[in-house]
Design a protein around this motif. Sequence first.
Motif, PDB file in Angstrom:
ATOM      1  N   ILE A  12      11.484  -5.603   3.161  1.00 40.46           N
ATOM      2  CA  ILE A  12      11.225  -5.206   4.551  1.00 40.46           C
ATOM      3  C   ILE A  12       9.954  -5.938   4.975  1.00 40.46           C
ATOM      4  CG2 ILE A  12      10.806  -3.294   6.119  1.00 40.46           C
ATOM      5  CD1 ILE A  12      13.564  -3.254   4.749  1.00 40.46           C
ATOM      6  N   PRO A  13      10.065  -6.979   5.795  1.00 37.90           N
ATOM      7  CA  PRO A  13       8.940  -7.898   6.010  1.00 37.90           C
ATOM      8  C   PRO A  13       7.974  -7.519   7.131  1.00 37.90           C
ATOM      9  CG  PRO A  13      10.870  -8.754   7.105  1.00 37.90           C
ATOM     10  CD  PRO A  13      11.284  -7.450   6.462  1.00 37.90           C
ATOM     11  N   PHE A  14       7.973  -6.248   7.539  1.00 38.24           N
ATOM     12  CA  PHE A  14       7.159  -5.858   8.685  1.00 38.24           C
ATOM     13  C   PHE A  14       5.887  -5.132   8.263  1.00 38.24           C
ATOM     14  CE2 PHE A  14      11.673  -5.723   9.985  1.00 38.24           C
ATOM     15  CZ  PHE A  14      11.653  -6.830  10.818  1.00 38.24           C
ATOM     16  N   CYS A  15       4.800  -5.413   8.970  1.00 35.95           N
ATOM     17  CA  CYS A  15       3.504  -4.799   8.680  1.00 35.95           C
ATOM     18  C   CYS A  15       2.836  -4.367   9.989  1.00 35.95           C
ATOM     19  CB  CYS A  15       2.571  -5.777   7.961  1.00 35.95           C
ATOM     20  SG  CYS A  15       3.094  -6.217   6.297  1.00 35.95           S
ATOM     21  N   GLU A  16       2.021  -3.312   9.896  1.00 35.00           N
ATOM     22  CA  GLU A  16       1.246  -2.872  11.057  1.00 35.00           C
ATOM     23  C   GLU A  16      -0.052  -3.665  11.192  1.00 35.00           C
ATOM     24  OE1 GLU A  16       1.291   1.143   9.679  1.00 35.00           O
ATOM     25  OE2 GLU A  16       2.584   1.787  11.324  1.00 35.00           O
ATOM     26  N   SER A  17      -0.469  -4.317  10.113  1.00 35.78           N
ATOM     27  CA  SER A  17      -1.608  -5.236  10.122  1.00 35.78           C
ATOM     28  C   SER A  17      -1.408  -6.218   8.973  1.00 35.78           C
ATOM     29  CB  SER A  17      -2.942  -4.485   9.964  1.00 35.78           C
ATOM     30  OG  SER A  17      -2.985  -3.815   8.718  1.00 35.78           O
ATOM     31  N   ILE A  18      -2.067  -7.375   9.050  1.00 36.27           N
ATOM     32  CA  ILE A  18      -1.889  -8.418   8.036  1.00 36.27           C
ATOM     33  C   ILE A  18      -3.162  -8.521   7.192  1.00 36.27           C
ATOM     34  CG2 ILE A  18      -1.360 -10.839   7.609  1.00 36.27           C
ATOM     35  CD1 ILE A  18       0.935  -9.254   8.906  1.00 36.27           C
ATOM     36  N   CYS A  19      -3.019  -8.314   5.885  1.00 43.87           N
ATOM     37  CA  CYS A  19      -4.173  -8.375   4.977  1.00 43.87           C
ATOM     38  C   CYS A  19      -4.625  -9.821   4.782  1.00 43.87           C
ATOM     39  CB  CYS A  19      -3.817  -7.753   3.632  1.00 43.87           C
ATOM     40  SG  CYS A  19      -3.269  -6.038   3.766  1.00 43.87           S
ATOM     41  N   HIS A  20      -5.905 -10.003   4.549  1.00 44.52           N
ATOM     42  CA  HIS A  20      -6.485 -11.355   4.491  1.00 44.52           C
ATOM     43  C   HIS A  20      -6.063 -12.153   3.255  1.00 44.52           C
ATOM     44  CE1 HIS A  20      -8.526 -10.024   7.901  1.00 44.52           C
ATOM     45  NE2 HIS A  20      -9.710  -9.727   7.411  1.00 44.52           N
ATOM     46  N   TYR A  21      -5.513 -11.477   2.240  1.00 42.50           N
ATOM     47  CA  TYR A  21      -5.160 -12.147   0.980  1.00 42.50           C
ATOM     48  C   TYR A  21      -3.651 -12.331   0.817  1.00 42.50           C
ATOM     49  CZ  TYR A  21      -4.329  -7.258  -0.094  1.00 42.50           C
ATOM     50  OH  TYR A  21      -3.889  -5.962  -0.032  1.00 42.50           O
ATOM     51  N   CYS A  22      -2.859 -11.749   1.700  1.00 39.43           N
ATOM     52  CA  CYS A  22      -1.411 -11.649   1.470  1.00 39.43           C
ATOM     53  C   CYS A  22      -0.671 -12.916   1.872  1.00 39.43           C
ATOM     54  CB  CYS A  22      -0.854 -10.455   2.242  1.00 39.43           C
ATOM     55  SG  CYS A  22       0.928 -10.234   2.002  1.00 39.43           S
ATOM     56  N   ASP A  23       0.157 -13.432   0.929  1.00 39.64           N
ATOM     57  CA  ASP A  23       0.983 -14.598   1.245  1.00 39.64           C
ATOM     58  C   ASP A  23       2.473 -14.261   1.141  1.00 39.64           C
ATOM     59  OD1 ASP A  23       1.179 -14.402  -1.555  1.00 39.64           O
ATOM     60  OD2 ASP A  23       1.454 -16.566  -1.767  1.00 39.64           O
ATOM     61  N   PHE A  24       2.798 -12.961   1.085  1.00 33.36           N
ATOM     62  CA  PHE A  24       4.202 -12.569   1.061  1.00 33.36           C
ATOM     63  C   PHE A  24       4.845 -12.851   2.417  1.00 33.36           C
ATOM     64  CE2 PHE A  24       2.846  -9.200  -2.197  1.00 33.36           C
ATOM     65  CZ  PHE A  24       3.049 -10.081  -3.244  1.00 33.36           C
ATOM     66  N   ASN A  25       6.162 -12.872   2.441  1.00 34.94           N
ATOM     67  CA  ASN A  25       6.877 -13.091   3.699  1.00 34.94           C
ATOM     68  C   ASN A  25       6.768 -11.827   4.548  1.00 34.94           C
ATOM     69  OD1 ASN A  25       8.553 -14.838   5.313  1.00 34.94           O
ATOM     70  ND2 ASN A  25      10.203 -13.367   4.976  1.00 34.94           N
ATOM     71  N   LYS A  26       5.974 -11.901   5.620  1.00 34.33           N
ATOM     72  CA  LYS A  26       5.715 -10.707   6.418  1.00 34.33           C
ATOM     73  C   LYS A  26       5.456 -11.083   7.867  1.00 34.33           C
ATOM     74  CE  LYS A  26       1.365 -12.095   5.632  1.00 34.33           C
ATOM     75  NZ  LYS A  26       1.048 -13.332   4.920  1.00 34.33           N
ATOM     76  N   PHE A  27       5.629 -10.080   8.766  1.00 37.37           N
ATOM     77  CA  PHE A  27       5.460 -10.294  10.201  1.00 37.37           C
ATOM     78  C   PHE A  27       4.855  -9.035  10.815  1.00 37.37           C
ATOM     79  CE2 PHE A  27       9.166 -12.535   8.648  1.00 37.37           C
ATOM     80  CZ  PHE A  27       8.919 -13.841   9.054  1.00 37.37           C
ATOM     81  N   TYR A  28       3.959  -9.231  11.760  1.00 31.36           N
ATOM     82  CA  TYR A  28       3.395  -8.110  12.506  1.00 31.36           C
ATOM     83  C   TYR A  28       4.533  -7.422  13.262  1.00 31.36           C
ATOM     84  CZ  TYR A  28       0.156  -5.613  15.596  1.00 31.36           C
ATOM     85  OH  TYR A  28      -0.539  -4.648  16.279  1.00 31.36           O
ATOM     86  N   ILE A  29       4.690  -6.112  13.083  1.00 30.27           N
ATOM     87  CA  ILE A  29       5.914  -5.408  13.493  1.00 30.27           C
ATOM     88  C   ILE A  29       6.106  -5.323  15.007  1.00 30.27           C
ATOM     89  CG2 ILE A  29       4.868  -3.103  13.446  1.00 30.27           C
ATOM     90  CD1 ILE A  29       7.585  -2.144  12.183  1.00 30.27           C
ATOM     91  N   ASN A  30       5.029  -5.362  15.781  1.00 25.69           N
ATOM     92  CA  ASN A  30       5.158  -5.236  17.243  1.00 25.69           C
ATOM     93  C   ASN A  30       6.067  -6.311  17.822  1.00 25.69           C
ATOM     94  OD1 ASN A  30       3.499  -3.057  17.159  1.00 25.69           O
ATOM     95  ND2 ASN A  30       1.889  -3.907  18.460  1.00 25.69           N
ATOM     96  N   ARG A  31       7.014  -5.887  18.608  1.00 29.01           N
ATOM     97  CA  ARG A  31       7.946  -6.759  19.336  1.00 29.01           C
ATOM     98  C   ARG A  31       8.884  -7.555  18.427  1.00 29.01           C
ATOM     99  NH1 ARG A  31       3.983  -9.200  24.136  1.00 29.01           N
ATOM    100  NH2 ARG A  31       3.321  -7.167  24.965  1.00 29.01           N
ATOM    101  N   GLN A  32       9.025  -7.130  17.195  1.00 33.48           N
ATOM    102  CA  GLN A  32       9.969  -7.788  16.296  1.00 33.48           C
ATOM    103  C   GLN A  32      11.348  -7.132  16.404  1.00 33.48           C
ATOM    104  OE1 GLN A  32       9.493 -10.481  14.739  1.00 33.48           O
ATOM    105  NE2 GLN A  32       7.270 -10.697  14.627  1.00 33.48           N
ATOM    106  N   PRO A  33      12.423  -7.893  16.144  1.00 37.71           N
ATOM    107  CA  PRO A  33      13.782  -7.347  16.231  1.00 37.71           C
ATOM    108  C   PRO A  33      14.127  -6.535  14.976  1.00 37.71           C
ATOM    109  CG  PRO A  33      13.872  -9.639  15.552  1.00 37.71           C
ATOM    110  CD  PRO A  33      12.420  -9.326  15.817  1.00 37.71           C
ATOM    111  N   VAL A  34      13.462  -5.404  14.820  1.00 39.03           N
ATOM    112  CA  VAL A  34      13.584  -4.622  13.580  1.00 39.03           C
ATOM    113  C   VAL A  34      15.019  -4.165  13.354  1.00 39.03           C
ATOM    114  CG1 VAL A  34      12.841  -2.535  12.376  1.00 39.03           C
ATOM    115  CG2 VAL A  34      11.181  -3.870  13.688  1.00 39.03           C
TER     116      VAL A  34
END
Length: 379
Positions: free
Chosen positions: A9-31
């Motif tokens: 599940i690649p959605f996050c409420e904020s993006i950590c400064h060290y994270c390189d996983f496949n992720k996207f800020y959840i706002n306005r995403q086609p969840v």
Amino acid sequence: MARSVYLHIPFCESICHYCDFNKFYINRQPVHDYLIALEKEIEHTIAKYPPEAIKTVFVGGGTPTALPLRELDFLFNIIHKHLGAYFNEEIEFTFEANPSPLSKEKILLLKDGGVNRLSFGVQTFDDELLKIIGRSHRSIDAVRSIYLAQETGFQNINVDLIYSLPGQTTYQFKDTIEKAFTLGVQHFSGYSLQIEPKTVFYNLMRKGKLQLPTEDEEAMMYEILIDEMKKNGYEQYEISNFALPGYESKHNLTYWCNEEYYGIGAGAHSYVDGVRRVNAGPLNQYVTLINKNGFPYIEEHIVTIQEKMEEEMFLGLRKTAGVSVDLFIQKFDKNIYEIFGEEINMLVKKGLLEETDGSVKLTKNGMFLGNEVFQTFIK
């Protein structure tokens, strides 16, 4: 035959400064569209590669608990509709959770959805360090979320910790560990910070603006981690993982035992039917490939026997139990010393490997130099 399932599940409420996983800020995403595509991938994968039984499910990210309640409920309906019939009686069902803040409604939904193991990304109990690494929670949020999960009935909880953080001292790390022990959880994962490309920390490091502990300080923190875990009854069963007896992560052992597994979702990796596959990472590409082909693969690699034997070594040596000589013969019909005798003997002489109880294992020194050991077996 794959018996474990990873769902991304690649959605996050904020993006950590060290994270390189496949992720996207959840706002306005086609969840919701993403979850529909995820369901199609599960359906097509199970139809093409049906399992006999599923022993573990791990929902990771991203931040799976970032999903709104309605979408979280939809995800559980998908899982049980397509995978539930294959669950064995002792299934380990893990869900990654962000403690910032985790509502009682979501915890109850996780429980009702069949989750029986939670993994909290706490990282540190130092609020200043949490700000530095870009975490959205504070230490009190982690404590409250874990206690709430325990009150709800969760009896198998992991806490992730990271050490060698920017500006972190050994005293600060020991303080975090001591606070972690007060929570009464069953499992800890402790990782050294890795600076990866395309992260905030990587960009800061390139500009000379990232102050990290020295290699000696990092080694001291790892030694503190090992010693304190042992004193408090947590057995080290893998380089970075510690558990009370009987609470080892069955899902992660799938990887370290070099067993096959399904990987579902954007950017997920899988190992099924002797082939390692990589899914498309960008959401639009993932959804488009699913709708067009039923599968989102962008890479497929048939694993050779030589590669399987190499993986058996560098994955299996992560475990404190090491690589079993007899099991190696059962898997490959070859003696481990016939294939890797020269490498093993060299590493034993260096004091990095030992041969005990019918297995080849890392020594304590080898634990600190694991990457050097693992690379030796990649030909």
